[in-house]
Design a protein around this motif. Structure first.
Motif, PDB file in Angstrom:
ATOM      1  N   SER A   7       0.839  -1.192   0.000  1.00  0.00           N
ATOM      2  CA  SER A   7       0.000   0.000   0.000  1.00  0.00           C
ATOM      3  C   SER A   7       0.877   1.246   0.000  1.00  0.00           C
ATOM      4  CB  SER A   7      -0.960  -0.006   1.179  1.00  0.00           C
ATOM      5  OG  SER A   7      -0.255  -0.003   2.380  1.00  0.00           O
ATOM      6  N   GLU A   8       0.356   2.314  -0.554  1.00  0.00           N
ATOM      7  CA  GLU A   8       1.172   3.494  -0.796  1.00  0.00           C
ATOM      8  C   GLU A   8       1.544   4.237   0.482  1.00  0.00           C
ATOM      9  OE1 GLU A   8      -1.127   5.644  -3.632  1.00  0.00           O
ATOM     10  OE2 GLU A   8      -1.015   4.019  -5.060  1.00  0.00           O
ATOM     11  N   ALA A   9       0.596   4.582   1.321  1.00  0.00           N
ATOM     12  CA  ALA A   9       0.896   5.339   2.530  1.00  0.00           C
ATOM     13  C   ALA A   9       1.175   4.362   3.659  1.00  0.00           C
ATOM     14  CB  ALA A   9      -0.272   6.240   2.883  1.00  0.00           C
ATOM     15  N   ASP A  10       2.442   4.127   3.932  1.00  0.00           N
ATOM     16  CA  ASP A  10       2.799   3.141   4.948  1.00  0.00           C
ATOM     17  C   ASP A  10       3.787   3.723   5.932  1.00  0.00           C
ATOM     18  OD1 ASP A  10       4.678   0.054   5.006  1.00  0.00           O
ATOM     19  OD2 ASP A  10       3.326   0.903   6.458  1.00  0.00           O
ATOM     20  N   ASP A  11       3.265   4.191   7.056  1.00  0.00           N
ATOM     21  CA  ASP A  11       4.145   4.633   8.115  1.00  0.00           C
ATOM     22  C   ASP A  11       3.981   3.722   9.330  1.00  0.00           C
ATOM     23  OD1 ASP A  11       2.152   7.341   9.508  1.00  0.00           O
ATOM     24  OD2 ASP A  11       1.624   5.348   8.828  1.00  0.00           O
ATOM     25  N   SER A  12       3.383   2.551   9.104  1.00  0.00           N
ATOM     26  CA  SER A  12       3.081   1.648  10.204  1.00  0.00           C
ATOM     27  C   SER A  12       4.287   0.805  10.580  1.00  0.00           C
ATOM     28  CB  SER A  12       1.920   0.744   9.815  1.00  0.00           C
ATOM     29  OG  SER A  12       2.334  -0.152   8.814  1.00  0.00           O
ATOM     30  N   SER A  13       4.181   0.197  11.737  1.00  0.00           N
ATOM     31  CA  SER A  13       5.254  -0.665  12.215  1.00  0.00           C
ATOM     32  C   SER A  13       4.996  -2.121  11.892  1.00  0.00           C
ATOM     33  CB  SER A  13       5.424  -0.473  13.721  1.00  0.00           C
ATOM     34  OG  SER A  13       4.194  -0.695  14.365  1.00  0.00           O
ATOM     35  N   VAL A  14       3.826  -2.440  11.361  1.00  0.00           N
ATOM     36  CA  VAL A  14       3.480  -3.819  10.986  1.00  0.00           C
ATOM     37  C   VAL A  14       3.173  -3.842   9.498  1.00  0.00           C
ATOM     38  CG1 VAL A  14       1.904  -5.731  11.379  1.00  0.00           C
ATOM     39  CG2 VAL A  14       2.535  -4.251  13.278  1.00  0.00           C
ATOM     40  N   HIS A  15       3.710  -4.833   8.798  1.00  0.00           N
ATOM     41  CA  HIS A  15       3.505  -4.983   7.363  1.00  0.00           C
ATOM     42  C   HIS A  15       3.002  -6.399   7.107  1.00  0.00           C
ATOM     43  CE1 HIS A  15       4.164  -3.769   3.206  1.00  0.00           C
ATOM     44  NE2 HIS A  15       4.607  -4.984   2.985  1.00  0.00           N
ATOM     45  N   VAL A  16       1.906  -6.535   6.364  1.00  0.00           N
ATOM     46  CA  VAL A  16       1.300  -7.837   6.095  1.00  0.00           C
ATOM     47  C   VAL A  16       1.193  -8.019   4.591  1.00  0.00           C
ATOM     48  CG1 VAL A  16      -0.713  -9.293   6.485  1.00  0.00           C
ATOM     49  CG2 VAL A  16      -0.028  -7.639   8.217  1.00  0.00           C
ATOM     50  N   THR A  17       1.611  -9.193   4.108  1.00  0.00           N
ATOM     51  CA  THR A  17       1.505  -9.502   2.687  1.00  0.00           C
ATOM     52  C   THR A  17       0.900 -10.887   2.506  1.00  0.00           C
ATOM     53  OG1 THR A  17       3.727 -10.450   2.586  1.00  0.00           O
ATOM     54  CG2 THR A  17       3.517  -8.100   2.054  1.00  0.00           C
ATOM     55  N   VAL A  18       0.392 -11.140   1.316  1.00  0.00           N
ATOM     56  CA  VAL A  18      -0.081 -12.463   0.937  1.00  0.00           C
ATOM     57  C   VAL A  18       0.491 -12.764  -0.433  1.00  0.00           C
ATOM     58  CG1 VAL A  18      -2.242 -11.704  -0.138  1.00  0.00           C
ATOM     59  CG2 VAL A  18      -2.086 -14.001   0.839  1.00  0.00           C
ATOM     60  N   SER A  19       0.833 -14.036  -0.662  1.00  0.00           N
ATOM     61  CA  SER A  19       1.400 -14.436  -1.949  1.00  0.00           C
ATOM     62  C   SER A  19       1.134 -15.917  -2.158  1.00  0.00           C
ATOM     63  CB  SER A  19       2.906 -14.160  -1.978  1.00  0.00           C
ATOM     64  OG  SER A  19       3.553 -14.907  -0.958  1.00  0.00           O
ATOM     65  N   ARG A  20       1.456 -16.385  -3.354  1.00  0.00           N
ATOM     66  CA  ARG A  20       1.366 -17.809  -3.670  1.00  0.00           C
ATOM     67  C   ARG A  20       2.766 -18.374  -3.707  1.00  0.00           C
ATOM     68  NH1 ARG A  20      -3.328 -19.363  -7.187  1.00  0.00           N
ATOM     69  NH2 ARG A  20      -2.695 -21.390  -6.435  1.00  0.00           N
ATOM     70  N   ASP A  21       2.905 -19.580  -3.211  1.00  0.00           N
ATOM     71  CA  ASP A  21       4.169 -20.302  -3.251  1.00  0.00           C
ATOM     72  C   ASP A  21       3.850 -21.711  -3.697  1.00  0.00           C
ATOM     73  OD1 ASP A  21       6.698 -21.312  -2.961  1.00  0.00           O
ATOM     74  OD2 ASP A  21       6.741 -21.186  -0.776  1.00  0.00           O
ATOM     75  N   GLY A  22       4.018 -21.948  -4.996  1.00  0.00           N
ATOM     76  CA  GLY A  22       3.604 -23.230  -5.546  1.00  0.00           C
ATOM     77  C   GLY A  22       2.103 -23.365  -5.408  1.00  0.00           C
ATOM     78  N   GLY A  23       1.643 -24.423  -4.746  1.00  0.00           N
ATOM     79  CA  GLY A  23       0.216 -24.629  -4.544  1.00  0.00           C
ATOM     80  C   GLY A  23      -0.322 -24.026  -3.269  1.00  0.00           C
ATOM     81  N   SER A  24       0.513 -23.330  -2.516  1.00  0.00           N
ATOM     82  CA  SER A  24       0.087 -22.775  -1.227  1.00  0.00           C
ATOM     83  C   SER A  24      -0.141 -21.266  -1.296  1.00  0.00           C
ATOM     84  CB  SER A  24       1.149 -23.045  -0.156  1.00  0.00           C
ATOM     85  OG  SER A  24       1.287 -24.422   0.075  1.00  0.00           O
ATOM     86  N   VAL A  25      -0.955 -20.794  -0.364  1.00  0.00           N
ATOM     87  CA  VAL A  25      -1.143 -19.364  -0.142  1.00  0.00           C
ATOM     88  C   VAL A  25      -0.416 -19.040   1.157  1.00  0.00           C
ATOM     89  CG1 VAL A  25      -2.813 -17.525   0.293  1.00  0.00           C
ATOM     90  CG2 VAL A  25      -3.369 -19.368  -1.316  1.00  0.00           C
ATOM     91  N   VAL A  26       0.404 -17.987   1.140  1.00  0.00           N
ATOM     92  CA  VAL A  26       1.245 -17.647   2.286  1.00  0.00           C
ATOM     93  C   VAL A  26       0.917 -16.238   2.777  1.00  0.00           C
ATOM     94  CG1 VAL A  26       3.606 -17.389   3.139  1.00  0.00           C
ATOM     95  CG2 VAL A  26       3.096 -19.084   1.353  1.00  0.00           C
ATOM     96  N   LEU A  27       0.583 -16.125   4.061  1.00  0.00           N
ATOM     97  CA  LEU A  27       0.385 -14.845   4.721  1.00  0.00           C
ATOM     98  C   LEU A  27       1.634 -14.564   5.538  1.00  0.00           C
ATOM     99  CD1 LEU A  27      -1.801 -12.604   5.579  1.00  0.00           C
ATOM    100  CD2 LEU A  27      -2.005 -13.980   7.647  1.00  0.00           C
TER     101      LEU A  27
END
Length: 129
Positions: A7-27
């Motif tokens: 996200s564009e405006a990020d001054d937070s201390s926590v960052h969360v992402t989601v992605s795919r890794d092969g057949g899995s979804v990773v948070l």
């Protein structure tokens, strides 16, 4: 405040992402000065696939619920009740952050995927698995 993906405006201390890794979804949850926390699952069935995770980092003032998984074909957005901030990834995964709801009962969380014209493609309450 928690940053969703890139996200564009990020001054937070926590960052969360989601992605795919092969057949899995990773948070992945990251916080300055702390080890990354990764949660992954192998989705069953066809999208939408919706999972939940929560995070309470009291020292950082974070008590959020994360709604994540796979987007159905044709979806342009996802809405959650209570309201959250969502981002779709090019790999077909999505992440929504619902602030201050880490203790909410999962069946009480409603989600709905919408097409670009506002047509509802899929909706439900709680996780799909």
């Amino acid at each position: 405040m928690v940053a969703v993906g890139c996200s564009e405006a990020d001054d937070s201390s926590v960052h969360v992402t989601v992605s795919r890794d092969g057949g899995s979804v990773v948070l992945t949850r990251s916080a300055q000065g702390r080890a990354d926390v990764k949660i992954q699952f192998a989705p069953r069935g066809t999208p939408p696939v919706v999972q939940f995770s929560s995070s309470e980092w009291s020292g950082l003032g974070v008590s959020d619920l994360y709604v994540y998984g796979l987007v159905p074909d044709g979806a342009a957005s996802v809405e959650t009740i209570p309201a959250g901030t969502a981002k779709f990834q090019p790999d077909g995964s999505f992440l929504a952050v619902i602030p201050n709801q880490a203790q909410a009962p999962l069946p009480s969380i409603h989600w709905r995927f919408l097409a670009s014209d506002g047509t509802s493609l899929a909706e439900g309450d709680g996780p799909t698995d």
